[in-house]
Design an enzyme around this catalytic site. Structure first.
Site, PDB file in Angstrom:
ATOM      1  N   TYR A 103       2.254   7.782   2.802  1.00 17.30           N
ATOM      2  CA  TYR A 103       1.580   7.150   1.658  1.00 17.30           C
ATOM      3  C   TYR A 103       0.722   8.125   0.856  1.00 17.30           C
ATOM      4  O   TYR A 103       0.315   7.819  -0.254  1.00 17.30           O
ATOM      5  CB  TYR A 103       0.742   5.931   2.099  1.00 17.30           C
ATOM      6  CG  TYR A 103      -0.403   6.228   3.039  1.00 17.30           C
ATOM      7  CD1 TYR A 103      -1.552   6.886   2.614  1.00 17.30           C
ATOM      8  CD2 TYR A 103      -0.343   5.828   4.370  1.00 17.30           C
ATOM      9  CE1 TYR A 103      -2.592   7.161   3.480  1.00 17.30           C
ATOM     10  CE2 TYR A 103      -1.384   6.092   5.243  1.00 17.30           C
ATOM     11  CZ  TYR A 103      -2.498   6.760   4.797  1.00 17.30           C
ATOM     12  OH  TYR A 103      -3.523   7.045   5.652  1.00 17.30           O
ATOM     13  N   MET A 228       0.833   2.833   9.882  1.00 18.05           N
ATOM     14  CA  MET A 228       1.419   3.577   8.757  1.00 18.05           C
ATOM     15  C   MET A 228       1.819   4.998   9.143  1.00 18.05           C
ATOM     16  O   MET A 228       1.796   5.898   8.297  1.00 18.05           O
ATOM     17  CB  MET A 228       0.408   3.630   7.610  1.00 18.05           C
ATOM     18  CG  MET A 228      -0.112   2.262   7.185  1.00 18.05           C
ATOM     19  SD  MET A 228      -1.424   2.410   5.974  1.00 18.05           S
ATOM     20  CE  MET A 228      -2.075   0.729   5.962  1.00 18.05           C
ATOM     21  N   SER A 229       2.175   5.190  10.401  1.00 21.20           N
ATOM     22  CA  SER A 229       2.505   6.563  10.839  1.00 21.20           C
ATOM     23  C   SER A 229       3.464   6.502  12.020  1.00 21.20           C
ATOM     24  O   SER A 229       4.129   5.496  12.240  1.00 21.20           O
ATOM     25  CB  SER A 229       1.221   7.281  11.269  1.00 21.20           C
ATOM     26  OG  SER A 229       0.674   6.665  12.420  1.00 21.20           O
TER      27      SER A 229
HETATM   28  N1  HPA Z   1      -2.065  -2.617   9.066  1.00 14.08           N
HETATM   29  C1  HPA Z   1      -1.464  -1.421   8.931  1.00 14.08           C
HETATM   30  N2  HPA Z   1      -1.945  -0.323   9.437  1.00 14.08           N
HETATM   31  C2  HPA Z   1      -3.084  -0.379  10.145  1.00 14.08           C
HETATM   32  C3  HPA Z   1      -3.770  -1.591  10.331  1.00 14.08           C
HETATM   33  C4  HPA Z   1      -3.236  -2.769   9.745  1.00 14.08           C
HETATM   34  O1  HPA Z   1      -3.786  -3.872   9.861  1.00 14.08           O
HETATM   35  N3  HPA Z   1      -4.868  -1.334  11.076  1.00 14.08           N
HETATM   36  C5  HPA Z   1      -4.849   0.007  11.333  1.00 14.08           C
HETATM   37  N4  HPA Z   1      -3.771   0.572  10.767  1.00 14.08           N
END
Ligand code: HPA
Length: 294
Positions: A103, A228-229
């Site tokens: 991202y 997200m990883s």
């Molecule tokens: N969503 C996506 N990524 C995240 C979240 C979440 O709620 N919490 C920590 N990383």
């Protein structure tokens, strides 16, 4: 092999004075015989708010990402950017304090470059960690989940010409998260009196957090946690034949009560970082003991 992977591996090897271990001994660099330090056996990726794990490592050398030519650097608060080489649980390890995310705008091949390089440095085990939102109604904030499997909703980093020097065109992702390592994590957790969850991690692009409908979608897919990883990193590590163990720190819950599934509470990055920091000592102790018993 891509020149970039090779050059970056050589640069890090020279700067940290590491000898080649298993792979790519044709690359220039030190050897143990001529004074080089032992190549790391274990790579560790420290995720959001989990940086304190770095303090557990008896540091021998560090290298800032900023010093490495053309190396991706994180733009996210809570992510430092450096490699730490040292000893943990009696083994030589190399940790990434901070990672970059898709991202942030990096092409997916750049996102996985640091893990590619760790694998080229000779690690045979990769331990990944991340902060994740809990999707399973059984999960609470502060829980640690060992990753049983993943669903990758990010671009696949293996798309494009295959580099046969690194791995096969069609790598098997069955058992990507090593069952024996997961079992080891559970037995260490039990000894430590730690409740260790297990579940499926879903990797998404972010950076927006999920809508209520997306949470229902992820649950329907079979996801227990979302972040997200991680998934692209694990794909390249498996491509290079490195075994993987993964932990998610549940920093917020998205469906606390099944009756309210999808009626999510709001979440903020600050909350995620804070919950990560609070649960770090438990995860540190777990990872250290796991490394010792590998
Ligand atoms: N969503 C996506 N990524 C995240 C979240 C979440 O709620 N919490 C920590 N990383």
């Amino acid at each position: 092999m891509s020149e970039k992977i090779k050059n970056t591996t050589c640069f890090i090897r020279n700067r940290l004075n590491l000898a080649p271990r298993r792979f790519y001994t044709d690359m220039p660099g030190g050897t143990v015989e001529n004074g080089g330090l032992p190549a790391p056996e274990v790579g560790i990726v420290l995720g959001s708010g989990l940086g304190a794990l770095a303090d557990t490592i008896e540091t021998i050398g560090t290298l800032d990402y900023a010093e490495i030519p053309d190396f991706p650097r994180s733009t996210v608060a809570g992510h430092r950017g450096r490699f730490i080489y040292g000893r943990l649980g009696g083994r030589y390890v190399i940790a990434m304090e901070g990672r970059v995310h898709y991202y942030e705008g990096y092409p997916i091949q750049e996102v996985v470059l640091p893990v590619r390089v760790l694998c080229c440095l000779g690690i045979d085990t990769l331990i990944v960690s991340n902060a994740a939102g809990g999707i399973s109604p059984l999960f609470n904030t502060g829980d640690i989940m060992v990753i049983e499997d993943h669903i990758n909703l990010l671009p696949n980093p293996l798309v494009g010409p295959n580099d046969e020097a690194l791995g096969t065109r069609f790598p098997d992702m069955n058992g990507a998260y090593d069952p024996a390592l997961r079992a080891l994590a559970h037995s260490v957790a039990e000894e430590q009196g730690l409740t260790l969850r297990e579940g499926v991690y879903v990797g998404t692009t972010g950076p927006s957090y999920e809508t209520a409908a997306e949470i229902r979608y992820i649950r329907t897919l079979g996801g227990d946690a979302v972040g997200m990883s991680t998934t692209p990193e694990v794909i390249v590590a498996r491509h290079q034949g490195v075994r993987v163990l993964g932990f998610s720190l549940i920093t917020n819950t998205l469906s606390g009560n099944p009756a309210r599934l999808g009626q999510r509470a709001s979440v903020s990055h600050e909350e995620v970082v804070e919950a990560g920091a609070a649960a770090t000592p438990k995860l540190c102790a777990l990872v250290e003991q796991v490394v010792e018993r590998l």
